[in-house]
Write an enzyme that holds these catalytic residues in place. Structure first.
Site, PDB file in Angstrom:
ATOM      1  N   HIS A 162       2.656  14.374 -70.906  1.00 19.55           N
ATOM      2  CA  HIS A 162       1.370  14.403 -71.901  1.00 19.55           C
ATOM      3  C   HIS A 162       0.385  13.216 -71.622  1.00 19.55           C
ATOM      4  O   HIS A 162      -0.734  13.032 -71.990  1.00 19.55           O
ATOM      5  CB  HIS A 162       1.559  14.863 -73.119  1.00 19.55           C
ATOM      6  CG  HIS A 162       2.249  16.154 -73.404  1.00 19.55           C
ATOM      7  ND1 HIS A 162       1.605  17.289 -72.968  1.00 19.55           N
ATOM      8  CD2 HIS A 162       3.493  16.563 -73.827  1.00 19.55           C
ATOM      9  CE1 HIS A 162       2.207  18.302 -73.031  1.00 19.55           C
ATOM     10  NE2 HIS A 162       3.445  17.815 -73.814  1.00 19.55           N
ATOM     11  N   ASP A 196       8.092  22.151 -67.660  1.00 16.31           N
ATOM     12  CA  ASP A 196       8.150  22.106 -69.196  1.00 16.31           C
ATOM     13  C   ASP A 196       7.373  23.176 -69.757  1.00 16.31           C
ATOM     14  O   ASP A 196       6.305  23.887 -69.336  1.00 16.31           O
ATOM     15  CB  ASP A 196       7.641  20.624 -69.355  1.00 16.31           C
ATOM     16  CG  ASP A 196       7.761  20.494 -71.193  1.00 16.31           C
ATOM     17  OD1 ASP A 196       8.700  19.669 -71.730  1.00 16.31           O
ATOM     18  OD2 ASP A 196       6.952  20.868 -71.996  1.00 16.31           O
ATOM     19  N   HIS A 198       5.457  23.130 -72.366  1.00 17.57           N
ATOM     20  CA  HIS A 198       3.812  22.712 -72.727  1.00 17.57           C
ATOM     21  C   HIS A 198       3.334  22.199 -71.118  1.00 17.57           C
ATOM     22  O   HIS A 198       3.787  21.921 -70.277  1.00 17.57           O
ATOM     23  CB  HIS A 198       4.060  21.521 -73.341  1.00 17.57           C
ATOM     24  CG  HIS A 198       4.692  21.765 -74.794  1.00 17.57           C
ATOM     25  ND1 HIS A 198       5.891  21.475 -74.964  1.00 17.57           N
ATOM     26  CD2 HIS A 198       4.068  22.584 -75.867  1.00 17.57           C
ATOM     27  CE1 HIS A 198       6.161  21.716 -76.095  1.00 17.57           C
ATOM     28  NE2 HIS A 198       5.150  22.593 -76.899  1.00 17.57           N
ATOM     29  N   ASP A 285      12.566  22.930 -72.946  1.00 23.69           N
ATOM     30  CA  ASP A 285      11.671  23.792 -74.030  1.00 23.69           C
ATOM     31  C   ASP A 285      11.495  25.170 -73.803  1.00 23.69           C
ATOM     32  O   ASP A 285      11.071  26.002 -74.375  1.00 23.69           O
ATOM     33  CB  ASP A 285      10.556  22.935 -74.888  1.00 23.69           C
ATOM     34  CG  ASP A 285       9.814  22.126 -73.943  1.00 23.69           C
ATOM     35  OD1 ASP A 285       9.819  22.549 -72.696  1.00 23.69           O
ATOM     36  OD2 ASP A 285       8.933  21.488 -74.432  1.00 23.69           O
TER      37      ASP A 285
HETATM   38  C1  OKP Z   1       6.237  17.282 -75.757  1.00 19.16           C
HETATM   39  B1  OKP Z   1       6.706  17.941 -74.418  1.00 19.16           B
HETATM   40  C2  OKP Z   1       3.721  21.483 -83.349  1.00 19.16           C
HETATM   41  C3  OKP Z   1       2.954  20.409 -82.877  1.00 19.16           C
HETATM   42  C4  OKP Z   1       3.747  19.711 -81.633  1.00 19.16           C
HETATM   43  C5  OKP Z   1       3.427  17.899 -79.983  1.00 19.16           C
HETATM   44  C6  OKP Z   1       4.147  18.656 -78.834  1.00 19.16           C
HETATM   45  C7  OKP Z   1       4.834  17.910 -77.769  1.00 19.16           C
HETATM   46  C8  OKP Z   1       5.478  18.439 -76.744  1.00 19.16           C
HETATM   47  N1  OKP Z   1       2.979  22.468 -84.147  1.00 19.16           N
HETATM   48  N2  OKP Z   1       3.167  18.428 -81.165  1.00 19.16           N
HETATM   49  O1  OKP Z   1       5.904  18.667 -73.555  1.00 19.16           O
HETATM   50  O2  OKP Z   1       8.010  18.842 -74.583  1.00 19.16           O
HETATM   51 ZN    ZN Z   2       7.370  20.365 -73.874  1.00 18.46          ZN
END
Ligand code: OKP
Ligand code: ZN
Length: 344
Positions: A162, A196, A198, A285
């Site tokens: 990120h 990932d 996300h 994840d």
């Molecule tokens: C990081 B990686 C939850 C908010 C989550 C941050 C997520 C970061 C993910 N409602 N905020 O890509 O695993």
């Molecule tokens: Zn993630």
């Protein structure tokens, strides 16, 4: 397989994060994640653990803006020197610029708002040292695959995908995978595949207008999931990077077969690009039941993902990103990596 890991990550240990809705919860991206992965890997005969080498700032500055790196380096000490009428823990601003505000303020809190995309990347005393060590793990793994290793694993914490040219956010400060990929791109074309859960908005930002690195991210559709503002299918690169970024946004509930269909499309794009090196941003994840994820990928699915990526037969650097089901994290990484062992 060479695995690069540094204990320095444990100095970065935020006590809480702010969830959507304003709730404070214990910080999910915890040092304990690394203990789980180490425990699973140390039981494998094919794993060799190494400390990273120090590559200095040059490879980091080839990816991140110098003013941003300077901010990361100095911010916590500056924060400690400020007088506040409340107890100071982490540096975490509460004010962010609306669209179109490009001014970079002189004040520390102003700069913090400028460089942070959300409330998930607080800066503590050990944050910069941990982020540097993680980048050095990725670079050390990159060096190993230029030296003829079939694959290497960078057990990075904090994660990186990120983090953009000039922003932290989402537990990420320096983009470990992007730093390694940019370094590798001096020897040959590179593809980054981000699995990932996300969207890898930081990696997308860094390479969006660059031609030497193909970037692909398979992730939860930002239409319903963090990071919300990046990772859509119509974002495909610009200028020299035109056509060299691909997003595969997938629905909540995506299972093994749905995922593998998207992965095969991504792998075909990589094959057509003919890179000399592959970098995998390996977030776990995507696993069923992850506290931050809504996919339904099984352990077998993760093994199959690894097998198909390994089938590209490219020298491959695997970089740790997210994954928050701590009890499953180690075995998930082992299932992904086992496909890459051996000397072929
Ligand atoms: C990081 B990686 C939850 C908010 C989550 C941050 C997520 C970061 C993910 N409602 N905020 O890509 O695993
Ligand atoms: Zn993630």
């Amino acid at each position: 397989m060479r695995v690069y890991y540094s204990d320095l990550h444990s100095q970065h240990n935020p006590s809480f994060e702010v969830f959507d809705g304003g709730v404070q919860v214990p910080y999910l991206e915890s040092p304990g994640r690394m203990q789980q992965v180490l425990a699973a890997l140390q039981g494998q005969a094919w794993v060799n653990l190494f400390d990273p080498d120090d590559f200095g700032l040059d490879p980091i500055l080839a990816v991140h803006r110098p003013d941003y790196v300077e901010f990361l380096c100095d911010a916590f000490e500056e924060w400690m020197q400020q007088t506040t009428n409340y107890p100071k823990q982490a540096l975490l601003p509460a004010t962010f610029p609306p669209r179109g505000w490009s001014r970079r303020p002189k004040t520390l809190l102003g700069r913090a708002g400028y460089y942070m995309m959300d409330l998930s990347a607080p800066i503590l005393a050990g944050t910069y040292a941990a982020a540097l060590a993680a980048a050095n793990c990725a670079l050390s793994g990159a060096k190993a695959i230029t030296g003829g290793e079939r694959a290497a694993f960078a057990l990075c914490r904090p994660p990186g995908h990120h983090a953009g040219k000039a922003n932290c956010g989402g537990y990420c400060y320096l983009n470990n995978a992007a730093i390694a990929a940019q370094w590798l791109s001096e020897s040959a074309k590179v593809a980054i595949l981000d699995i990932d859960y996300h969207a890898g908005n930081g990696t997308q930002d860094i390479f969006y207008e660059r031609g030497e690195v193909l970037t692909i991210s398979i992730h939860a559709d930002p239409d319903f999931e963090y990071p919300y503002f990046s990772g859509y299918a119509d974002e495909t690169g610009k200028g020299d990077g035109s056509g060299l970024h691909h997003n595969f946004p997938l629905p909540a509930g995506t299972n093994d077969s749905g995922y593998l269909t998207a992965l095969d499309e991504a792998l075909a794009l990589i094959q057509a690009f003919q890179p000399g090196f592959l970098v995998v941003s390996a977030g776990m994840d995507l696993y069923v039941g992850d506290p931050l994820g809504r996919f339904q990928i099984s352990r077998q699915g993760i093994q199959a993902i690894g097998a198909r990526i390994a089938g590209l037969r490219q020298p491959t650097l695997i970089v740790m990103e997210g994954g928050y089901d701590n009890t499953a994290l180690g075995e998930n990484i082992a299932a992904l990596l086992e496909n890459f062992r051996g000397s072929d």
